[in-house]
Design a protein around this motif. Structure first.
Motif, PDB file in Angstrom:
ATOM      1  N   ALA A 193     -15.521 -12.688   9.675  1.00  0.00           N
ATOM      2  CA  ALA A 193     -14.244 -11.979   9.689  1.00  0.00           C
ATOM      3  C   ALA A 193     -14.346 -10.749  10.583  1.00  0.00           C
ATOM      4  O   ALA A 193     -15.314  -9.985  10.513  1.00  0.00           O
ATOM      5  CB  ALA A 193     -13.847 -11.557   8.273  1.00  0.00           C
ATOM      6  N   LEU A 194     -13.335 -10.555  11.442  1.00  0.00           N
ATOM      7  CA  LEU A 194     -13.226  -9.347  12.251  1.00  0.00           C
ATOM      8  C   LEU A 194     -12.711  -8.222  11.364  1.00  0.00           C
ATOM      9  O   LEU A 194     -11.642  -8.334  10.764  1.00  0.00           O
ATOM     10  CB  LEU A 194     -12.270  -9.581  13.417  1.00  0.00           C
ATOM     11  CG  LEU A 194     -11.965  -8.377  14.315  1.00  0.00           C
ATOM     12  CD1 LEU A 194     -13.211  -7.921  15.056  1.00  0.00           C
ATOM     13  CD2 LEU A 194     -10.849  -8.721  15.295  1.00  0.00           C
ATOM     14  N   ASP A 210      -7.537  -5.438   5.415  1.00  0.00           N
ATOM     15  CA  ASP A 210      -6.872  -6.332   4.469  1.00  0.00           C
ATOM     16  C   ASP A 210      -7.398  -7.765   4.543  1.00  0.00           C
ATOM     17  O   ASP A 210      -6.901  -8.646   3.829  1.00  0.00           O
ATOM     18  CB  ASP A 210      -5.358  -6.340   4.706  1.00  0.00           C
ATOM     19  CG  ASP A 210      -4.708  -5.069   4.174  1.00  0.00           C
ATOM     20  OD1 ASP A 210      -5.244  -4.507   3.200  1.00  0.00           O
ATOM     21  OD2 ASP A 210      -3.687  -4.632   4.733  1.00  0.00           O
ATOM     22  N   VAL A 211      -8.389  -8.008   5.395  1.00  0.00           N
ATOM     23  CA  VAL A 211      -8.959  -9.349   5.455  1.00  0.00           C
ATOM     24  C   VAL A 211      -9.804  -9.620   4.209  1.00  0.00           C
ATOM     25  O   VAL A 211     -10.124  -8.699   3.451  1.00  0.00           O
ATOM     26  CB  VAL A 211      -9.834  -9.524   6.718  1.00  0.00           C
ATOM     27  CG1 VAL A 211      -8.996  -9.360   7.971  1.00  0.00           C
ATOM     28  CG2 VAL A 211     -10.999  -8.538   6.712  1.00  0.00           C
ATOM     29  N   GLY A 214      -8.660  -8.337   0.875  1.00  0.00           N
ATOM     30  CA  GLY A 214      -8.563  -6.890   0.747  1.00  0.00           C
ATOM     31  C   GLY A 214      -9.804  -6.191   0.242  1.00  0.00           C
ATOM     32  O   GLY A 214      -9.726  -5.027  -0.171  1.00  0.00           O
ATOM     33  N   ARG A 215     -10.953  -6.831   0.310  1.00  0.00           N
ATOM     34  CA  ARG A 215     -12.152  -6.208  -0.252  1.00  0.00           C
ATOM     35  C   ARG A 215     -12.581  -4.944   0.513  1.00  0.00           C
ATOM     36  O   ARG A 215     -13.314  -4.103  -0.026  1.00  0.00           O
ATOM     37  CB  ARG A 215     -13.316  -7.195  -0.295  1.00  0.00           C
ATOM     38  CG  ARG A 215     -13.980  -7.469   1.042  1.00  0.00           C
ATOM     39  CD  ARG A 215     -15.114  -8.452   0.937  1.00  0.00           C
ATOM     40  NE  ARG A 215     -14.636  -9.767   0.539  1.00  0.00           N
ATOM     41  CZ  ARG A 215     -15.404 -10.857   0.539  1.00  0.00           C
ATOM     42  NH1 ARG A 215     -16.668 -10.761   0.892  1.00  0.00           N
ATOM     43  NH2 ARG A 215     -14.910 -12.027   0.191  1.00  0.00           N
ATOM     44  N   PHE A 216     -12.113  -4.791   1.781  1.00  0.00           N
ATOM     45  CA  PHE A 216     -12.447  -3.600   2.568  1.00  0.00           C
ATOM     46  C   PHE A 216     -11.305  -2.578   2.603  1.00  0.00           C
ATOM     47  O   PHE A 216     -11.408  -1.570   3.298  1.00  0.00           O
ATOM     48  CB  PHE A 216     -12.789  -4.009   4.010  1.00  0.00           C
ATOM     49  CG  PHE A 216     -14.095  -4.739   4.138  1.00  0.00           C
ATOM     50  CD1 PHE A 216     -15.292  -4.047   4.168  1.00  0.00           C
ATOM     51  CD2 PHE A 216     -14.124  -6.127   4.236  1.00  0.00           C
ATOM     52  CE1 PHE A 216     -16.504  -4.713   4.296  1.00  0.00           C
ATOM     53  CE2 PHE A 216     -15.327  -6.802   4.366  1.00  0.00           C
ATOM     54  CZ  PHE A 216     -16.510  -6.093   4.389  1.00  0.00           C
ATOM     55  N   ARG A 217     -10.227  -2.829   1.843  1.00  0.00           N
ATOM     56  CA  ARG A 217      -9.053  -1.981   1.920  1.00  0.00           C
ATOM     57  C   ARG A 217      -9.379  -0.515   1.599  1.00  0.00           C
ATOM     58  O   ARG A 217     -10.009  -0.222   0.578  1.00  0.00           O
ATOM     59  CB  ARG A 217      -7.964  -2.502   0.975  1.00  0.00           C
ATOM     60  CG  ARG A 217      -6.630  -1.786   1.129  1.00  0.00           C
ATOM     61  CD  ARG A 217      -5.572  -2.457   0.269  1.00  0.00           C
ATOM     62  NE  ARG A 217      -5.291  -3.821   0.728  1.00  0.00           N
ATOM     63  CZ  ARG A 217      -5.299  -4.892  -0.057  1.00  0.00           C
ATOM     64  NH1 ARG A 217      -5.556  -4.776  -1.336  1.00  0.00           N
ATOM     65  NH2 ARG A 217      -5.035  -6.087   0.460  1.00  0.00           N
ATOM     66  N   ASP A 218      -8.953   0.396   2.491  1.00  0.00           N
ATOM     67  CA  ASP A 218      -9.144   1.842   2.347  1.00  0.00           C
ATOM     68  C   ASP A 218     -10.612   2.248   2.311  1.00  0.00           C
ATOM     69  O   ASP A 218     -10.953   3.333   1.838  1.00  0.00           O
ATOM     70  CB  ASP A 218      -8.448   2.362   1.073  1.00  0.00           C
ATOM     71  CG  ASP A 218      -6.948   2.107   1.090  1.00  0.00           C
ATOM     72  OD1 ASP A 218      -6.365   2.183   2.181  1.00  0.00           O
ATOM     73  OD2 ASP A 218      -6.377   1.833   0.017  1.00  0.00           O
ATOM     74  N   ARG A 219     -11.479   1.387   2.841  1.00  0.00           N
ATOM     75  CA  ARG A 219     -12.912   1.701   2.828  1.00  0.00           C
ATOM     76  C   ARG A 219     -13.516   1.838   4.225  1.00  0.00           C
ATOM     77  O   ARG A 219     -14.632   2.339   4.354  1.00  0.00           O
ATOM     78  CB  ARG A 219     -13.680   0.623   2.059  1.00  0.00           C
ATOM     79  CG  ARG A 219     -13.495   0.664   0.547  1.00  0.00           C
ATOM     80  CD  ARG A 219     -14.400  -0.363  -0.122  1.00  0.00           C
ATOM     81  NE  ARG A 219     -14.553  -0.110  -1.547  1.00  0.00           N
ATOM     82  CZ  ARG A 219     -13.791  -0.639  -2.486  1.00  0.00           C
ATOM     83  NH1 ARG A 219     -12.787  -1.443  -2.139  1.00  0.00           N
ATOM     84  NH2 ARG A 219     -13.992  -0.368  -3.758  1.00  0.00           N
ATOM     85  N   LEU A 220     -12.827   1.393   5.255  1.00  0.00           N
ATOM     86  CA  LEU A 220     -13.401   1.348   6.597  1.00  0.00           C
ATOM     87  C   LEU A 220     -12.927   2.514   7.455  1.00  0.00           C
ATOM     88  O   LEU A 220     -11.749   2.861   7.466  1.00  0.00           O
ATOM     89  CB  LEU A 220     -13.035   0.038   7.288  1.00  0.00           C
ATOM     90  CG  LEU A 220     -13.544  -1.250   6.642  1.00  0.00           C
ATOM     91  CD1 LEU A 220     -13.077  -2.453   7.436  1.00  0.00           C
ATOM     92  CD2 LEU A 220     -15.059  -1.246   6.519  1.00  0.00           C
ATOM     93  N   LYS A 221     -13.852   3.081   8.200  1.00  0.00           N
ATOM     94  CA  LYS A 221     -13.534   4.114   9.171  1.00  0.00           C
ATOM     95  C   LYS A 221     -14.342   3.838  10.446  1.00  0.00           C
ATOM     96  O   LYS A 221     -15.567   3.676  10.394  1.00  0.00           O
ATOM     97  CB  LYS A 221     -13.867   5.503   8.639  1.00  0.00           C
ATOM     98  CG  LYS A 221     -13.502   6.626   9.606  1.00  0.00           C
ATOM     99  CD  LYS A 221     -13.864   7.996   9.034  1.00  0.00           C
ATOM    100  CE  LYS A 221     -13.512   9.106  10.013  1.00  0.00           C
ATOM    101  NZ  LYS A 221     -13.886  10.450   9.486  1.00  0.00           N
TER     102      LYS A 221
END
Length: 261
Positions: A193-194, A210-211, A214-221
């Motif tokens: 997944a990208l 949101d891929v 949504g396990r990465f939602r609001d966690r990536l920077k």
């Protein structure tokens, strides 16, 4: 068929049969269960837009620093007129070749500042290539040309890191600054997944949080200067393999394990 929508899955000897899905709202095309025979140039034409895509399909091979790896040709025995060439990286640097017509076999281990010196072994029966004592500088895209047909491999030499659940993890790109014109792509390889990308020339930074449900939602920077990726409030769901790709090859690979608080 939906309205004026048709999928021609039986063309080209049926190689796309039961594999094509066309979105009737966006026109996007999905190819499922993809294989080497689907490699090639794809074109999208509309009344106002024409786009071209070149699809490369890689066999991904994961390993640790110091391991040996064999890139298999899938041949059991070479024929008398076979010509095999192994190439590496963006510049398609020739590493090794066998020409049965001239009964010659050559390994070019001093190319690229000698990074492959004393590490390459070429099987003269099958054409398979073994790389011993791999390091991160051997990671990247390898191409096997057999009689003008190409097979691609992506060799990922993973650094390993452990992080405590709930902490933040920054995966460094290894750069202090992205040069103009570069594109960086961060992939979560466990499910291909990208999750983030940067295009330096137009300051376009995108995080796909949101891929994967949504396990990465609001966690990536994503750092727009260096291309480094930070995962905040990490959980065991985020454990796995991460790869940073430049436009044409592997740049960094990391295997992340997450332990409980």
């Amino acid at each position: 068929m939906v309205g004026n929508l048709t999928v021609y899955g039986d063309v080209l000897d049926g190689r796309f049969r039961d594999r094509l899905k066309l979105d009737h709202q966006t026109g996007s095309l999905t190819i499922t269960d993809i294989r080497m025979e689907h490699t090639g140039l794809y074109e999208l034409e509309t009344k106002s837009v024409m786009k071209r895509f070149f699809l490369n399909i890689f066999d991904e091979i994961s390993m640790k620093d110091g391991d040996s790896v064999t890139l298999n040709s899938d041949l059991t025995e070479m024929k008398d007129d076979d010509v095999i060439q192994w190439r590496f990286g963006n510049e398609n640097t020739l590493l090794a070749e066998i020409n049965k017509q001239t009964d010659s076999m050559t390994v070019y281990e001093d190319v690229l500042d000698g990074r492959f010196r004393n590490r390459l072994k070429l099987n003269n029966q099958t054409g398979s290539l073994t790389i011993t004592n791999t390091t991160t500088e051997h990671a990247g895209a390898y191409a096997l040309d057999i009689n003008n047909e190409r097979k691609m491999f992506l060799l990922a030499v993973y650094d390993e890191i452990s992080v405590k659940e709930g902490d933040s993890l920054t995966i460094n790109s290894g750069r202090t600054e992205i040069t103009t014109g570069e594109m960086f792509f961060w992939l979560y390889m466990n499910e291909i997944a990208l999750i983030a990308r940067t295009k330096q020339w137009d300051d376009n930074i995108t995080v796909y949080d949101d891929v994967l449900d949504g396990r990465f939602r609001d966690r990536l920077k994503l750092d727009d200067q260096t291309g480094s990726l930070t995962i905040r409030n990490i959980t065991t769901q985020h454990a796995g393999r991460y790869v940073l790709l430049k436009e044409r090859g592997l740049f960094k690979a990391l295997s992340v394990s997450v332990y409980g608080k």
